[in-house]
Design a protein around this motif. Structure first.
Motif: not given
Ligand SMILES: *[C@@H]1O[C@H](CO)[C@@H](O)[C@H](O)[C@H]1NC(C)=O
Ligand SMILES: *[C@@H]1O[C@H](CO)[C@@H](O)[C@H](O)[C@H]1NC(C)=O
Ligand SMILES: CC(=O)N[C@H]1CO[C@H](CO)[C@@H](O)[C@@H]1O
Length: 355
Positions: A293-295, A321-326
């Protein structure tokens, strides 16, 4: 070539095992079903048909659910209760008991009675117009009657006595009811208020037992002071975690844990398991990069500082847009990814205590 084929098999294997990421049960143990009680961390849509504002059956909720359907889950995808049944190898989703599409066969593997906005304190459900634990128990009674009719009493009894009954609630009691309701805050100190919650929790366990439950899991409260909305409301200009809330949570969790031990020795043949959700979640919050995660201090929805329920809607500005950071999806509830990591840890740590 050989290398490529090997790599393909290896990665397929990795995908397969991570998709199943199943928690290990004791060798000959079986858990036929899960029956869930509690609040929005586990609700999978029971509030959709209630006259309450505590709803999430509109976009962007459910953005990453199959078909992008907003089901009434408070996340971008699946929630904790879905991952519980997935981890136990039972099914992929835990359906809401009030889902109009619910089938009788669904009852055999478990259903969900949780209602967003409810708590151990009955006042919490009254304020939020949610279904209190007493109503959730009434639904279980009805569900057991249906099971008896559907598969016969003997089979129904066997399902009930071997299944997991879990409750996940209490956050709304602390952060909404206690700290924001004069009839609670000025009439109880935090010790007396957590005692009130404990009395309710203990009575709830007793009633589950009387209905035939033998494997009961009490999921502890997470560090509620670090929820983005609480950082905004009470964390000062730097939006820090609210230590006072986290301390209140730990106080209550300690009491819950003691109650679980007491009930296990008090109720014949029962295992009442305290499931620590606090420390694994705190670990994620404090080591976000380790978990990808980043946030951590804002939700994905809108500004992430305050948006939840109707404020988290398709017009909310700046939704990520990129929920996997959260870690958090809205200002109160985790993302699907955070739920998945956390549920696995909570189950992994406590599963052996159910047998
Ligand atoms: C979205 O965030 C994840 C986790 O930080 C990262 O690995 C991934 O590359 C990102 N995807 C995009 C499309 O930016
Ligand atoms: C599991 O197996 C052991 C020995 O094979 C037996 O003693 C025990 O009763 C079994 N437990 C259950 C829950 O069936
Ligand atoms: C609040 C709400 O949506 N109530 C509805 C629940 O479902 C019944 C039957 O489908 C409707 O008649 C209610 O209007």
């Amino acid at each position: 070539m050989t290398y490529n084929v090997l790599w393909l098999f290896l990665s397929l294997d990795l995908i397969f095992t991570s998709a199943l990421a199943i928690v290990k049960l004791p060798k000959n143990a079986t858990v036929p079903a899960v029956f869930m009680f509690g609040d929005s961390i586990v609700d999978t849509g029971n509030n959709n048909n209630l006259t309450t504002i505590i709803k999430s059956n509109f976009p962007p909720y459910g953005r990453d659910f199959p078909g992008g359907v907003p089901t009434g889950r408070f996340s971008n995808g699946k929630v904790a209760s879905d991952f519980v049944v997935e981890e136990l190898g039972i099914k992929e989703y835990l359906p809401a008991y009030l889902d109009p599409d619910l089938q009788e066969t669904d009852l055999l593997t478990g259903v969900n009675f949780a209602s967003s906005g409810s708590g151990y304190d009955p006042l919490t459900s009254t304020i939020m117009n949610a279904m209190p634990l007493s109503k959730q128990l009434d639904m279980l009674k009805e569900c057991i009657e249906k099971l008896n009719k559907y598969v016969g009493e003997e089979k129904a009894n066997s399902i009930i006595s071997n299944s997991f009954f879990m409750v996940e609630t209490g956050s709304d009691d602390l952060v909404n009811t206690y700290y924001r309701t004069p009839t609670r805050f000025f009439q109880y100190d935090i010790y007396a208020y957590t005692d009130l919650l404990l009395t309710e929790a203990s009575a709830f366990v007793q009633k589950l037992y009387e209905l035939g439950a033998r494997r009961i899991g009490i999921i502890s409260l997470p560090p509620v002071g670090c929820i983005p909305s609480q950082r905004t409301l009470a964390g000062g200009t730097e939006r820090r975690c609210v230590e006072k809330y986290n301390e209140a949570t730990e106080l209550f969790n300690t009491k819950l844990s003691a109650m679980a031990h007491f009930q296990t020795s008090n109720l014949p043949d029962a295992r009442v398991v305290f499931m620590d959700a606090y420390n694994p979640f705190l670990h994620i919050l404090q080591h976000i990069h380790k978990y990808g995660f980043e946030v951590v201090d804002k939700g994905c929805c809108g500004t992430g500082m305050i948006e939840v329920i109707f404020l988290c809607n398709r017009w909310a500005p700046n939704t990520c847009t990129n929920v996997s950071r959260y870690v958090f999806w809205d200002s109160y509830h985790p993302t699907e990814k955070a739920y998945q990591i956390h549920t696995h840890q909570v189950l992994q740590n406590s599963i052996h205590s159910f047998f």
